[in-house]
Design an enzyme around this catalytic site. Structure first.
Site, PDB file in Angstrom:
ATOM      1  N   GLU A  69       0.983  -1.038  -0.083  1.00 24.47           N
ATOM      2  CA  GLU A  69       0.072   0.066   0.100  1.00 24.47           C
ATOM      3  C   GLU A  69       1.087   1.055   0.026  1.00 24.47           C
ATOM      4  OE1 GLU A  69      -3.545   0.100   2.415  1.00 24.47           O
ATOM      5  OE2 GLU A  69      -3.645   2.404   2.238  1.00 24.47           O
ATOM      6  N   GLU A  94       4.638   5.312   4.139  1.00 24.27           N
ATOM      7  CA  GLU A  94       4.056   6.259   4.401  1.00 24.27           C
ATOM      8  C   GLU A  94       5.164   7.219   4.935  1.00 24.27           C
ATOM      9  OE1 GLU A  94       2.229   9.334   4.690  1.00 24.27           O
ATOM     10  OE2 GLU A  94       0.624   8.019   3.967  1.00 24.27           O
ATOM     11  N   ASP A 143      -2.530  12.327  -3.017  1.00 28.27           N
ATOM     12  CA  ASP A 143      -2.440  13.767  -2.872  1.00 28.27           C
ATOM     13  C   ASP A 143      -3.004  14.267  -4.360  1.00 28.27           C
ATOM     14  OD1 ASP A 143      -2.033  13.896  -0.177  1.00 28.27           O
ATOM     15  OD2 ASP A 143       0.194  13.660  -0.921  1.00 28.27           O
ATOM     16  N   THR A 217     -11.098   4.061   3.911  1.00 28.78           N
ATOM     17  CA  THR A 217     -10.121   4.605   4.571  1.00 28.78           C
ATOM     18  C   THR A 217     -10.665   6.068   5.218  1.00 28.78           C
ATOM     19  OG1 THR A 217      -9.418   6.176   2.627  1.00 28.78           O
ATOM     20  CG2 THR A 217      -8.423   4.108   2.935  1.00 28.78           C
ATOM     21  N   GLU A 220     -11.612   8.555   2.705  1.00 29.46           N
ATOM     22  CA  GLU A 220     -12.726   8.329   2.059  1.00 29.46           C
ATOM     23  C   GLU A 220     -14.061   8.716   2.791  1.00 29.46           C
ATOM     24  OE1 GLU A 220     -14.164   4.047   0.503  1.00 29.46           O
ATOM     25  OE2 GLU A 220     -15.235   4.553   2.245  1.00 29.46           O
TER      26      GLU A 220
HETATM   27  C1  SAM Z   1      -4.386  12.187   0.899  1.00 33.87           C
HETATM   28  S1  SAM Z   1      -3.403  11.248   1.864  1.00 33.87           S
HETATM   29  C2  SAM Z   1      -4.661   9.759   1.822  1.00 33.87           C
HETATM   30  C3  SAM Z   1      -4.251   8.617   2.909  1.00 33.87           C
HETATM   31  C4  SAM Z   1      -4.861   7.101   2.913  1.00 33.87           C
HETATM   32  N1  SAM Z   1      -4.564   6.388   1.610  1.00 33.87           N
HETATM   33  C5  SAM Z   1      -6.455   7.481   2.916  1.00 33.87           C
HETATM   34  O1  SAM Z   1      -7.249   7.106   1.975  1.00 33.87           O
HETATM   35  O2  SAM Z   1      -7.018   7.660   4.090  1.00 33.87           O
HETATM   36  C6  SAM Z   1      -2.197  10.768   0.706  1.00 33.87           C
HETATM   37  C7  SAM Z   1      -1.138  10.059   1.547  1.00 33.87           C
HETATM   38  O3  SAM Z   1      -0.073   9.750   0.705  1.00 33.87           O
HETATM   39  C8  SAM Z   1       1.148  10.006   1.187  1.00 33.87           C
HETATM   40  N2  SAM Z   1       2.137   9.941   0.532  1.00 33.87           N
HETATM   41  C9  SAM Z   1       2.525  11.061  -0.657  1.00 33.87           C
HETATM   42  N3  SAM Z   1       3.274  10.666  -1.597  1.00 33.87           N
HETATM   43  C10 SAM Z   1       3.972   9.325  -1.313  1.00 33.87           C
HETATM   44  C11 SAM Z   1       5.112   8.685  -1.855  1.00 33.87           C
HETATM   45  N4  SAM Z   1       5.429   8.946  -2.812  1.00 33.87           N
HETATM   46  N5  SAM Z   1       5.113   7.452  -1.031  1.00 33.87           N
HETATM   47  C12 SAM Z   1       4.264   7.143  -0.034  1.00 33.87           C
HETATM   48  N6  SAM Z   1       3.464   7.855   0.396  1.00 33.87           N
HETATM   49  C13 SAM Z   1       3.203   9.118  -0.039  1.00 33.87           C
HETATM   50  C14 SAM Z   1       0.950  11.325   2.118  1.00 33.87           C
HETATM   51  O4  SAM Z   1       2.010  11.331   3.124  1.00 33.87           O
HETATM   52  C15 SAM Z   1      -0.361  11.156   2.412  1.00 33.87           C
HETATM   53  O5  SAM Z   1      -0.548  10.567   3.769  1.00 33.87           O
END
Ligand code: SAM
Length: 239
Positions: A69, A94, A143, A217, A220
């Protein structure tokens, strides 16, 4: 842990800034303790450049397959998948410290023994994995980077699809969810340009709702509470 197989991507060259925040509110003492002891026990060691890491060797007991993930946020989906699929090894990446602390709390409270983590950019691990070593990959509510000039920061790009295509087994699944329709359209266009994936949708019902084996999540829940309808995409890695 490592073999002499050359990974076709130079992992250190990928080590660039992960866009977005790394820390949020200050952790309470117990959270900080869970974070420290959990990372000591469960952090995935990235192998030296030019070597690969067999992900099955990361788990204390044999696992049938490995799922990955990307950006697990608070870790609700990853922890639920690990609990529902004890025969699978789950790895999550993460860089957001509070998210990592949240997942490690789930791991401790639910006594999960099939989870490993990377507190860094998911691409670093993807680049170090052997070919066809993952059965599933998840990218949930990435993001969105809505401005055109920031689209190059989106996780879904031809380069990351190359990394995913290499790491996923033929027949393996890549799941993406987003409540931002611009990101869904972008993903469909990027995957459409790529040779390695096919979209598993036959009609709108296939992308308007999660399948039963797809836990929710935190993002969501926020999106739905704000009146935004997420879309759920499943792609198969072609042979
Ligand atoms: C908008 S949040 C969504 C979190 C979770 N998947 C959810 O649905 O609740 C996006 C997450 O992706 C992580 N993220 C962004 N770029 C990433 C990367 N290159 N590798 C790992 N995580 C990353 C950010 O730190 C952030 O916590």
């Amino acid at each position: 842990m490592t073999t002499g197989d050359e990974a076709p991507v130079d992992a250190p060259a990928l080590r660039r800034k992960v866009f977005g925040r790394r820390t949020g509110h200050k952790l309470r003492a117990r959270q900080a303790d869970i974070l420290e002891t959990g990372l000591d026990r469960l952090a995935v060691p990235l192998p030296p450049a030019g070597t690969v890491l067999d992900p099955k060797t990361l788990f204390a007991r044999p696992v049938g397959e490995v799922w990955f993930e990307i950006g697990f946020g608070g870790g609700e989906h990853l922890a639920a998948q690990a609990e529902a699929n004890p025969e699978v090894g789950l790895i999550g990446a993460e860089p957001f410290v509070n998210g990592m602390a949240s997942l490690l709390r789930h791991v401790e409270e639910r006594h999960l023994d099939n989870v490993r983590v990377l507190a860094d950019d998911a691409r670093l691990l993807l680049a170090a994995l052997p070919e066809a070593s993952l059965a599933r990959a998840f990218l949930l509510f990435p993001d969105p980077w809505p401005k055109s000039r920031h689209h190059k920061r989106r996780f879904v790009q031809q380069e990351t699809l190359d990394l995913l295509a290499r790491a996923l087994k033929p027949g393996g699944e890549f799941r993406v969810a987003s409540d931002i329709m611009g990101y869904i359209e972008w993903t469909l266009a990027q995957v459409g340009l790529h040779h390695a994936f096919e979209w598993l949708a036959e009609g709108p019902a296939d992308w308007r709702a999660r399948t039963a084996d797809w836990p929710p999540t935190r993002y969501e829940a926020k999106a739905i509470a704000a009146g935004r309808q997420p879309a759920y995409l499943r792609f198969r890695r072609l042979p």
